[in-house]
Motif scaffolding. Structure first.
Motif: not given
Length: 357
Positions: A239-260
């Motif tokens: 669900g949403k909280p885990m998806i938001c954590l996933l996005v933040q992890k992608y941002i931290d890893m500089k994987m902006l395409k996947k985050a977007y």
């Protein structure tokens, strides 16, 4: 072009294909496949092994594909008590063969099972075979029968196994609490897949049986192991909280395409308003690094903020001509002093180089 063959041509083709599977003594192994009504699973598996071993195809792959065609046809020839049950029984036997036969034959049998189900036939037999499939699933998961993880997953998919099926395979159908017992059994063995980083299998089991784990440790482990596909699947399931954590992890890893992509897919623009812009900036930077300034300009054309960022990139790469060109074309103010300073810096560098020669 597809052409209809005459009866004679079909017979010649069948005879030609049959010649590809002779045993060492010249006896044709495939003759038993024409009627499986009195063929046991053990005999069937033995014949499979003989046909594969003594096949005369040019390569092992061709040999396997030819045998796969024969097996699919043979399953229409009255295997007892039915084709789905017969295949599950064969999977028990195949596991005893060891490499390389167990791996190849289990794949062959499951592919044939999938074809049968897609045809919509033998549904009654599939229902009857479900209990045996659940028992095989239990035996594989508990390591009493050796099969690859993919067979475990395919059993789930082809027979649509549920917790109650696993519970009945463990306890029988007349006991209370079978769902809890089945869930505990699966959770107990999930740790093995996680420890071995078989995250695809672990997430598939969790999702299929709707088992939710507390905390974010599983997602973090998958991200740290670069297992992004199961991580995304797990986050979507949770669900949403885990998806938001996933996005933040992608941002931290500089994987902006996947985050977007995750933000766009899950409508999280309000939660991450800056990521889209950061992603576009990263695209411009990559294009600038490759010298693709014209393409970068097209990407930034309708966004003044991005165009200014492109100018800063040109300044960073000491591309003064591009700075002046962009500023003039898009009426960008505030860069005149910067351009002058860059030109002065370039002149000083040339002066220093001249003094050294």
């Amino acid at each position: 072009m597809h052409m209809n063959m005459t009866g004679s041509e079909q017979k010649n083709r069948s005879d030609s294909e049959a010649k590809d599977y002779h045993g060492q003594d010249g006896a044709i192994c495939l003759h038993a496949f024409s009627d499986l009504s009195h063929t046991s699973p053990a005999t069937f598996v033995y014949l499979l092994k003989e046909c594969y071993t003594y096949g005369r195809r040019q390569t092992a792959t061709q040999n396997f594909k030819g045998l796969q065609q024969y097996v699919s046809q043979a399953l229409h020839n009255a295997p007892q008590p039915g084709p789905a049950t017969f295949i599950v029984q064969c999977l028990y036997i195949v596991s005893l063969l060891g490499l390389p036969y167990a791996e190849g034959f289990s794949h062959l049998l499951m592919s044939s099972l999938r074809r049968l189900r897609s045809m919509g036939k033998f549904q009654n037999d599939f229902s009857k075979a479900k209990h045996l499939a659940a028992k095989l699933f239990h035996d594989i998961l508990s390591s009493s029968i050796k099969h690859e993880e993919r067979i475990l997953i395919k059993l789930l998919e082809h027979f649509d196994l549920e917790l109650k099926d696993i519970g009945e395979a463990i306890c029988g159908s007349h006991l209370d609490g079978t769902l809890d017992i089945a869930k505990a059994f699966i959770e107990h063995h999930l740790s093995r897949f996680m420890d071995s980083e078989s995250y695809v299998t672990a997430v598939t089991l969790l999702e299929h049986f709707s088992i939710r784990l507390s905390g974010d440790s599983l997602l973090v482990k998958m991200m740290e192991s670069n297992q992004f596909t199961p991580a995304e699947k797990w986050a979507t399931f949770m669900g949403k909280p885990m998806i938001c954590l996933l996005v933040q992890k992608y941002i931290d890893m500089k994987m902006l395409k996947k985050a977007y992509d995750i933000i766009k897919k899950n409508y999280l623009q309000e939660e991450f308003p800056d990521v889209h812009h950061l992603y576009k900036e990263s695209v411009l930077k990559k294009l600038a690094e490759k010298g693709c300034w014209d393409i970068a300009e097209l990407r930034a054309k309708n966004n003044r903020q991005l165009m200014e960022y492109l100018v800063y990139l040109a300044i960073e790469y000491d591309y003064i001509e591009k700075v002046e060109e962009l500023c003039k074309r898009y009426s960008l103010d505030g860069f005149a002093n910067v351009t002058g300073m860059c030109l002065l810096s370039r002149l000083l560098q040339r002066t220093e180089l001249s003094s050294l020669t």
